[in-house]
Design an enzyme around this catalytic site. Structure first.
Site, mmCIF file in Angstrom:
data_model
loop_
_atom_site.group_PDB
_atom_site.id
_atom_site.type_symbol
_atom_site.label_atom_id
_atom_site.label_comp_id
_atom_site.label_asym_id
_atom_site.label_seq_id
_atom_site.Cartn_x
_atom_site.Cartn_y
_atom_site.Cartn_z
ATOM 1 N N SER A 56 -42.392 38.463 2.508
ATOM 2 C CA SER A 56 -42.844 39.573 2.945
ATOM 3 C C SER A 56 -43.464 38.685 4.692
ATOM 4 O O SER A 56 -43.410 39.009 5.603
ATOM 5 C CB SER A 56 -44.520 40.244 3.074
ATOM 6 O OG SER A 56 -44.076 40.821 0.948
ATOM 7 N N THR B 236 -49.875 43.433 -3.971
ATOM 8 C CA THR B 236 -48.440 42.776 -4.883
ATOM 9 C C THR B 236 -49.130 42.434 -5.762
ATOM 10 O O THR B 236 -50.402 42.119 -6.123
ATOM 11 C CB THR B 236 -47.537 41.422 -3.973
ATOM 12 O OG1 THR B 236 -46.608 41.863 -4.998
ATOM 13 C CG2 THR B 236 -47.595 39.891 -3.550
ATOM 14 N N LYS C 235 -52.715 46.090 -7.016
ATOM 15 C CA LYS C 235 -51.780 47.029 -6.450
ATOM 16 C C LYS C 235 -53.619 48.350 -6.431
ATOM 17 O O LYS C 235 -53.646 48.969 -6.117
ATOM 18 C CB LYS C 235 -51.443 47.616 -7.117
ATOM 19 C CG LYS C 235 -49.514 47.016 -6.101
ATOM 20 C CD LYS C 235 -48.550 47.529 -6.599
ATOM 21 C CE LYS C 235 -47.588 45.850 -6.150
ATOM 22 N NZ LYS C 235 -45.599 46.626 -5.938
ATOM 23 N N GLY D 216 -39.527 50.463 -18.845
ATOM 24 C CA GLY D 216 -41.128 50.244 -18.711
ATOM 25 C C GLY D 216 -41.648 50.876 -18.733
ATOM 26 O O GLY D 216 -41.950 51.774 -18.286
ATOM 27 N N ALA D 217 -42.627 50.502 -18.445
ATOM 28 C CA ALA D 217 -44.704 51.941 -18.054
ATOM 29 C C ALA D 217 -45.334 50.881 -17.804
ATOM 30 O O ALA D 217 -46.247 51.819 -17.670
ATOM 31 C CB ALA D 217 -44.715 52.059 -19.821
ATOM 32 N N TYR E 89 -35.823 40.617 -8.204
ATOM 33 C CA TYR E 89 -35.070 39.697 -6.677
ATOM 34 C C TYR E 89 -35.508 38.003 -7.156
ATOM 35 O O TYR E 89 -36.718 37.498 -7.325
ATOM 36 C CB TYR E 89 -35.845 40.575 -5.652
ATOM 37 C CG TYR E 89 -36.847 40.172 -5.144
ATOM 38 C CD1 TYR E 89 -38.137 40.753 -5.074
ATOM 39 C CD2 TYR E 89 -37.473 39.094 -3.904
ATOM 40 C CE1 TYR E 89 -39.346 41.048 -4.871
ATOM 41 C CE2 TYR E 89 -38.356 38.678 -3.826
ATOM 42 C CZ TYR E 89 -39.726 39.367 -4.324
ATOM 43 O OH TYR E 89 -40.959 39.091 -4.132
HETATM 44 P P1 NDP Z 1 -46.724 45.577 -15.016
HETATM 45 O O1 NDP Z 1 -46.786 44.135 -15.588
HETATM 46 O O2 NDP Z 1 -47.540 46.471 -14.781
HETATM 47 O O3 NDP Z 1 -45.545 46.324 -16.118
HETATM 48 C C1 NDP Z 1 -44.627 45.245 -16.832
HETATM 49 C C2 NDP Z 1 -44.493 46.409 -17.480
HETATM 50 O O4 NDP Z 1 -42.911 45.191 -18.131
HETATM 51 C C3 NDP Z 1 -44.800 46.670 -19.492
HETATM 52 O O5 NDP Z 1 -43.844 47.787 -19.416
HETATM 53 C C4 NDP Z 1 -44.060 45.589 -20.529
HETATM 54 O O6 NDP Z 1 -44.007 46.498 -21.632
HETATM 55 C C5 NDP Z 1 -42.454 45.223 -19.847
HETATM 56 N N1 NDP Z 1 -42.031 44.110 -20.180
HETATM 57 C C6 NDP Z 1 -42.725 42.915 -19.766
HETATM 58 N N2 NDP Z 1 -42.003 41.952 -20.668
HETATM 59 C C7 NDP Z 1 -41.322 42.692 -21.441
HETATM 60 C C8 NDP Z 1 -39.770 42.009 -22.475
HETATM 61 N N3 NDP Z 1 -40.306 40.784 -22.444
HETATM 62 N N4 NDP Z 1 -39.643 42.992 -23.213
HETATM 63 C C9 NDP Z 1 -39.868 44.078 -22.370
HETATM 64 N N5 NDP Z 1 -40.777 44.536 -21.807
HETATM 65 C C10 NDP Z 1 -41.107 43.966 -21.724
HETATM 66 O O7 NDP Z 1 -45.237 44.576 -14.387
HETATM 67 P P2 NDP Z 1 -45.448 45.785 -12.336
HETATM 68 O O8 NDP Z 1 -44.897 47.105 -13.190
HETATM 69 O O9 NDP Z 1 -46.549 45.289 -11.622
HETATM 70 O O10 NDP Z 1 -43.970 44.803 -12.305
HETATM 71 C C11 NDP Z 1 -42.816 45.155 -12.935
HETATM 72 C C12 NDP Z 1 -41.336 44.007 -12.042
HETATM 73 O O11 NDP Z 1 -41.545 44.605 -10.773
HETATM 74 C C13 NDP Z 1 -42.026 42.442 -11.992
HETATM 75 O O12 NDP Z 1 -41.009 41.950 -12.011
HETATM 76 C C14 NDP Z 1 -42.324 42.606 -10.155
HETATM 77 O O13 NDP Z 1 -41.679 41.261 -9.616
HETATM 78 C C15 NDP Z 1 -41.274 43.361 -9.833
HETATM 79 N N6 NDP Z 1 -41.222 44.082 -9.153
HETATM 80 C C16 NDP Z 1 -39.878 44.367 -7.776
HETATM 81 C C17 NDP Z 1 -40.441 44.742 -6.396
HETATM 82 C C18 NDP Z 1 -39.937 44.862 -5.300
HETATM 83 O O14 NDP Z 1 -39.792 44.824 -4.208
HETATM 84 N N7 NDP Z 1 -38.469 44.760 -6.040
HETATM 85 C C19 NDP Z 1 -42.058 45.523 -5.906
HETATM 86 C C20 NDP Z 1 -42.737 45.577 -7.283
HETATM 87 C C21 NDP Z 1 -42.479 45.080 -8.680
HETATM 88 P P3 NDP Z 1 -44.960 46.493 -22.457
HETATM 89 O O15 NDP Z 1 -46.013 47.904 -21.856
HETATM 90 O O16 NDP Z 1 -44.993 47.149 -23.648
HETATM 91 O O17 NDP Z 1 -46.116 45.298 -22.056
#
Ligand code: NDP
Length: 263
Positions: free
Chosen positions: A16, A59, A63, A120-121, A208
């Site tokens: 950023s 980030t 958030k 994912g959730a 990314y």
């Molecule tokens: P959260 O921690 O809120 O959610 C993570 C999710 O991933 C949960 O649903 C979790 O499942 C699941 N998960 C984690 N490990 C595994 C695995 N090994 N197998 C299957 N499911 C898995 O994370 P965020 O939503 O904040 O971020 C997620 C990704 O998005 C990150 O990698 C982040 O870097 C990326 N991102 C990219 C952005 C961009 O601008 N390109 C912007 C924002 C985020 P459970 O509920 O079962 O734990």
């Protein structure tokens, strides 16, 4: 001189500062943008004020804390419950969420998408489900565990876990899990994923900066795909537009920020 920053933990990898400083330089604006490592999200408001910031991005993992830190929330951030952009306006912290709209801009090149399967959730899945469903896409959520699915089922989305999911036709498959970020995991069991990929036209991994195993599978199968850098760029363009009080054309911001990605 106006000062901006990104809050996160970790934050040292963030692109950023490069993105936003390139816009300030190209548009000849007296401003600078730095990184702020923050472990305790509840301190975000105090640090924002102490640093005399005019705006900030937020980030992982702050958030939702940023949502609570703001005086007023505008736009889709109200439904998402998470803020990634804060702008100081009349001494008030105004919160926005540009992640979802940034994602919409990134996939606008594909005009024939109707149905979307989100893997994912977590926070990103919430933002994307909210914005994509309000834009008219049919959304289904698939997560490895059931704990986080309540948020989605209570809002009328179809939800599945790996144990009750059967592959079906979805135009777009999005990985919002962190599987593949710091490991070589796939976001769902390989046999289910292979069948699902045969039934999808497009794929996006929001991660990314690296080729995840999920992205590699999309490439191997010649499925048109994007990684998270397009979403990162587009959310940044929209955040910059807000930082600059909506006075500069989005196209100019887009062009200069896009160039910073080639550096
Ligand atoms: P959260 O921690 O809120 O959610 C993570 C999710 O991933 C949960 O649903 C979790 O499942 C699941 N998960 C984690 N490990 C595994 C695995 N090994 N197998 C299957 N499911 C898995 O994370 P965020 O939503 O904040 O971020 C997620 C990704 O998005 C990150 O990698 C982040 O870097 C990326 N991102 C990219 C952005 C961009 O601008 N390109 C912007 C924002 C985020 P459970 O509920 O079962 O734990």
């Amino acid at each position: 001189m106006k000062i901006f920053s990104i809050f996160g933990s970790p934050v040292s990898h963030s692109r950023s500062p490069l993105m936003h400083n390139s816009v300030f330089k190209a548009l000849d604006i007296k401003a600078c943008y730095s990184r702020t490592h923050l472990d305790d999200g509840e301190r975000l408001r105090d640090v924002f004020i102490a640093k005399k910031l005019h705006g900030a991005n937020v980030t992982v993992p702050h958030k939702e804390a940023a949502f609570r830190a703001c005086d007023e929330i505008r736009g889709v951030a109200q439904n998402i419950g998470a803020v990634n952009t804060i702008v100081l306006e009349d001494k008030k912290l105004i919160g926005y969420n540009t992640d979802g709209d940034g994602f919409l801009r990134a996939i606008s090149r594909w005009s024939d998408i109707k149905s979307v399967l989100i893997l994912g959730a977590g926070g990103t899945a919430k933002a994307l489900a909210t914005i994509l469903s309000s834009a008219g896409y049919g959304i289904t959520i698939l997560n490895r565990s059931s704990g986080n699915l309540e948020h989605f089922t209570s809002r009328g989305f179809s939800t599945f876990t790996h144990s009750d999911f059967a592959p079906a036709k979805y135009d777009l498959l999005i990985n919002t899990t962190s599987a593949g970020l710091a490991d070589d995991n796939l976001p769902m069991p390989i046999r289910l994923l292979e069948k699902q990929l045969e039934l999808c036209s497009y794929g996006v991994d929001v991660i990314y900066g690296k080729e995840t195993p999920f992205l590699k599978l999309l490439k191997e199968r010649n499925i048109p795909h994007l990684d998270g850098s397009d979403m990162l760029l587009e959310q940044g363009v929209l955040a910059s537009y807000l930082f600059l009080e909506q006075k500069y054309p989005l196209q100019d911001i887009d062009r200069t920020m896009r160039e910073s990605f080639k550096l």
